[in-house]
Design a protein around this motif. Structure first.
Motif, PDB file in Angstrom:
ATOM      1  N   SER A  71       0.822  -1.211   0.000  1.00 41.89           N
ATOM      2  CA  SER A  71       0.000   0.000   0.000  1.00 41.89           C
ATOM      3  C   SER A  71       0.854   1.259   0.000  1.00 41.89           C
ATOM      4  N   PHE A  72       2.062   1.169   0.568  1.00 43.12           N
ATOM      5  CA  PHE A  72       2.937   2.344   0.595  1.00 43.12           C
ATOM      6  C   PHE A  72       3.377   2.733  -0.809  1.00 43.12           C
ATOM      7  N   GLU A  73       3.417   1.752  -1.698  1.00 41.65           N
ATOM      8  CA  GLU A  73       3.678   2.011  -3.108  1.00 41.65           C
ATOM      9  C   GLU A  73       2.650   3.001  -3.650  1.00 41.65           C
ATOM     10  N   ARG A  74       1.397   2.809  -3.257  1.00 43.16           N
ATOM     11  CA  ARG A  74       0.310   3.656  -3.751  1.00 43.16           C
ATOM     12  C   ARG A  74       0.339   5.027  -3.089  1.00 43.16           C
ATOM     13  N   ILE A  75       0.673   5.064  -1.796  1.00 45.22           N
ATOM     14  CA  ILE A  75       0.646   6.315  -1.048  1.00 45.22           C
ATOM     15  C   ILE A  75       1.730   7.274  -1.515  1.00 45.22           C
ATOM     16  N   TYR A  76       2.910   6.719  -1.820  1.00 48.23           N
ATOM     17  CA  TYR A  76       4.040   7.613  -2.038  1.00 48.23           C
ATOM     18  C   TYR A  76       4.878   7.304  -3.262  1.00 48.23           C
ATOM     19  N   PHE A  77       5.372   6.061  -3.412  1.00 44.91           N
ATOM     20  CA  PHE A  77       6.453   5.821  -4.352  1.00 44.91           C
ATOM     21  C   PHE A  77       6.026   5.804  -5.811  1.00 44.91           C
ATOM     22  N   SER A  78       4.854   5.275  -6.111  1.00 44.50           N
ATOM     23  CA  SER A  78       4.425   5.200  -7.508  1.00 44.50           C
ATOM     24  C   SER A  78       4.162   6.595  -8.062  1.00 44.50           C
ATOM     25  N   ARG A  79       4.310   6.693  -9.379  1.00 49.66           N
ATOM     26  CA  ARG A  79       4.068   7.987 -10.023  1.00 49.66           C
ATOM     27  C   ARG A  79       2.591   8.361  -9.930  1.00 49.66           C
ATOM     28  N   GLY A  80       2.341   9.604  -9.543  1.00 51.15           N
ATOM     29  CA  GLY A  80       0.980  10.047  -9.289  1.00 51.15           C
ATOM     30  C   GLY A  80       0.144  10.278 -10.529  1.00 51.15           C
ATOM     31  N   ASN A  81       0.743  10.162 -11.738  1.00 44.47           N
ATOM     32  CA  ASN A  81      -0.059  10.374 -12.937  1.00 44.47           C
ATOM     33  C   ASN A  81      -0.784   9.109 -13.388  1.00 44.47           C
ATOM     34  N   ASP A  82      -0.560   7.996 -12.711  1.00 43.17           N
ATOM     35  CA  ASP A  82      -1.369   6.810 -12.957  1.00 43.17           C
ATOM     36  C   ASP A  82      -2.791   7.095 -12.475  1.00 43.17           C
ATOM     37  N   ARG A  83      -3.788   6.803 -13.313  1.00 45.92           N
ATOM     38  CA  ARG A  83      -5.158   7.226 -12.986  1.00 45.92           C
ATOM     39  C   ARG A  83      -5.682   6.584 -11.710  1.00 45.92           C
ATOM     40  N   ASN A  84      -5.336   5.314 -11.466  1.00 46.46           N
ATOM     41  CA  ASN A  84      -5.812   4.652 -10.253  1.00 46.46           C
ATOM     42  C   ASN A  84      -5.126   5.196  -9.015  1.00 46.46           C
ATOM     43  N   ILE A  85      -3.814   5.425  -9.110  1.00 46.54           N
ATOM     44  CA  ILE A  85      -3.083   5.963  -7.958  1.00 46.54           C
ATOM     45  C   ILE A  85      -3.532   7.389  -7.662  1.00 46.54           C
TER      46      ILE A  85
END
Length: 628
Positions: free
Chosen positions: A317-331
């Motif tokens: 879940s921390f991948e979603r909160i912070y590390f993944s790029r925020g331009n992914d529509r789901n994130i």
């Protein structure tokens, strides 16, 4: 994020499905795949900064010609260094005058298969020996193996011993080398079995080689290699004869996504970078299923094969909160929801006084959750307006009614990040001296009667809050500063990729320890230590996470209040409150990514409990060591 956290590595795999001259004619360059790889790696560079590497594999090369190229770098800007070195032979004249057939035969990295990697050194020293892709070399193509991975394993000691029992003599004690040798060992074993089989059938040695390359059972190799791996991983590999693969751990802890059309197969750690690199708005990007491997045969056939039985999904879940790029529509949607769900806690933190509250965020990754927070506050105020109007509908004057209807959250850009200064802060010791200058503030928008609410995506150590952010926010003169985390309290170490392995790194843990001391409960510290020590030497499957007992006497709010006390410098004038997301609302916002061990201590693999107990023992005994 205001606190620095180093993340697991990122990778990218590209397999071109057409002859190279096809890309030269359609896209104007036989380096189409290499150019796309560069974009994929640059777009994932937040994941690893210590090293980068690229492997290029040429298909169907004649004997005597090099078919596998590799460049790696530990330069300060490793991606740029790698691609500068790769492009060195490609002069304008060659790019203009030579065709793809000549270039493939005569120049490095004119290939159909590319594997790129970005590394953060969570295990071993930061030197070139540990930079991916790693490679096993041989004169037999099918024995050549290049491997790059986004992973951490909790049982490297067990795996290392298994290699020794198999008769190997590993050159390094590290998770990366161990992983490479495990896959290589079973690849060799598979090839030897096939060789004996075809030899018994009467085939000559020259006939056997292409037969082996066509029939080597990679799913079997990967299944046997990984059957005792404990941890999170997405492992990409290229075999010298042309097969490629990416396999994912059975819990789905580490992410991996792929896209395929009639021109290309591409796999990466994040979905959005594939869309960016290949300029596709409506690309059908798929997630490699936990426990499966995406296999790309030399002939271009693509399948997804089961290699380990899937377990209960625990994607990070921390991948979603912070590390993944925020331009992914789901994130993007999930991060907004994280901010929105904080509304009741924020209203309580400012005693319902929204008219005298300014809302802002800590740049840059918290900006999306800030939009969600504002949406939540707006919805709350709309309901308040409705209630007030219903209660006083017969008595409101036109002026009062206008005042009620026009009420909106006060939104300002308060904190400004100076990106130029950030690049010079390379270590924790250097960071402490300069961190006060990384952020600046906007003056003149906060009044002495105001609450100032700022949202961050997470609070780990609290160091930057205490030494920088709260000090500069206090200059604005608010009566109260409310720091909001869109993530729950981080209480436990990670062992699956993110570099958080020591208990004293977590302000939530330090707060719980302080509360135990204040309330005369120090005996629990020793009791938990004894329980953890008693489990040393047990099989990891029998180990229980006793560190949970440190937090058990306290409510979440009590720990939050103690954190607020600890980060508040005695020279601050403003009152300080700290508000965290709840674990329950985290799962509402991110329903498909339920790996929450940082917050709950519920590790998806047995090795996780061993790691957290070891981290606690190290803390009690004063050893500043990684716990796995």
């Amino acid at each position: 994020m205001s606190d620095t956290i180093h993340h697991e590595c990122g990778f990218a795999l590209i397999r071109l499905l057409k002859p190279l001259d096809y890309y030269q004619k359609k896209y104007g360059s036989y380096l189409y795949g290499l150019n796309r790889l560069y974009i994929l790696m640059e777009k994932q560079r937040n994941r690893g900064q210590d090293g980068a590497g690229v492997v290029g594999l040429k298909l169907d090369m004649e004997p005597g010609y090099k078919y596998m190229d590799r460049v790696r770098s530990c330069d300060a800007n490793p991606i740029q260094d790698v691609f500068d070195r790769i492009h060195e032979p490609f002069t304008p004249e060659i790019l203009r005058e030579k065709d793809a057939v000549w270039a493939k035969q005569n120049l490095p990295f004119v290939s159909e298969v590319y594997l790129g990697h970005l590394r953060y050194a969570t295990f071993g020293k930061n030197n070139i020996d540990y930079v991916h892709p790693l490679k096993r070399a041989s004169n037999w193509r099918a024995h050549n193996l290049a491997l790059a991975a986004n992973f951490n394993l909790t049982n490297v000691d067990e795996l290392f011993e298994s290699l020794i029992r198999a008769g190997q003599y590993p050159r390094n004690y590290s998770d990366t080398v161990t992983l490479l040798e495990k896959v290589g060992y079973f690849l060799d074993s598979e090839i030897q079995d096939l060789y004996r089989f075809y030899k018994e059938k009467g085939f000559s040695k020259q006939e056997i080689t292409p037969l082996i390359e066509r029939t080597v059972d990679l799913p079997k190799v990967l299944s046997r290699s990984s059957e005792d791996w404990d941890g999170g991983y997405a492992v990409a590999g290229v075999v010298g004869h042309g097969d490629a693969f990416v396999m994912r751990d059975p819990w789905g802890i580490r992410p991996a996504y792929y896209y395929k059309d009639d021109e290309v197969v591409v796999v990466a750690s994040e979905a959005s970078v594939i869309q960016t690199a290949f300029q596709g708005m409506n690309m059908e990007i798929s997630e490699i299923r936990p426990g499966y491997a995406l296999l790309i045969k030399k002939d271009g056939t693509v399948t997804e094969e089961l290699v380990r039985e899937p377990r209960q999904r625990a994607s990070c879940s921390f991948e979603r909160i912070y590390f993944s790029r925020g331009n992914d529509r789901n994130i993007y949607r999930e991060r907004k929801k994280l901010g929105e769900l904080l509304t009741p806690r924020l209203v309580k933190a400012v005693d319902g006084d929204l008219d005298n509250t300014v809302f802002s965020f800590i740049p840059n990754t918290a900006e999306t959750s800030f939009y969600g927070m504002v949406k939540g506050i707006q919805q709350y105020m709309v309901e308040e307006k409705k209630r007030l109007i219903r209660e006083g509908k017969a008595t409101w004057s036109e002026e009062t009614l206008d005042e009620i209807i026009c009420r909106e959250p006060r939104i300002e850009k308060i904190v400004i990040k100076d990106a130029k200064l950030r690049t010079f802060i390379t270590s924790d010791s250097g960071r402490d001296g300069l961190v006060g200058h990384v952020y600046d503030v906007t003056y003149g928008v906060v009044q002495p009667t105001d609450n100032l609410v700022v949202i961050d995506d997470s609070i780990v150590r609290g160091t930057t809050l205490k030494k920088s952010i709260l000090r500069i926010l206090d200059r604005l003169g608010p009566k109260r500063i409310v720091v909001v985390s869109s993530a729950p309290q981080i209480r436990y170490p990670d062992c699956y990729g993110i570099d958080m392995t020591r208990m004293n790194e977590f302000i939530a843990f330090n707060a719980a320890i302080e509360l135990l001391k204040e309330r005369g409960m120090e005996g629990l510290i020793d009791e938990v230590y004894r329980k953890c020590k008693a489990q040393q030497g047990l099989p990891k499957e029998q180990v229980v996470n006793h560190v949970k007992e440190i937090y058990a006497p306290f409510t979440e709010e009590e720990i939050s209040d103690k954190i607020a006390e600890m980060v508040r410098d005695e020279h601050l004038n403003a009152e300080v409150k700290v508000v965290f997301q709840s674990v329950e609302d985290l799962h509402v916002a991110c329903p498909n990514d339920t790996g929450d061990w940082y917050f709950t201590g519920n590790y998806p693999t047995p090795g996780g409990n061993k790691v957290v107990n070891t981290a606690y023992i190290n803390w009690v005994e004063g050893r500043n060591e990684r716990s796995y």
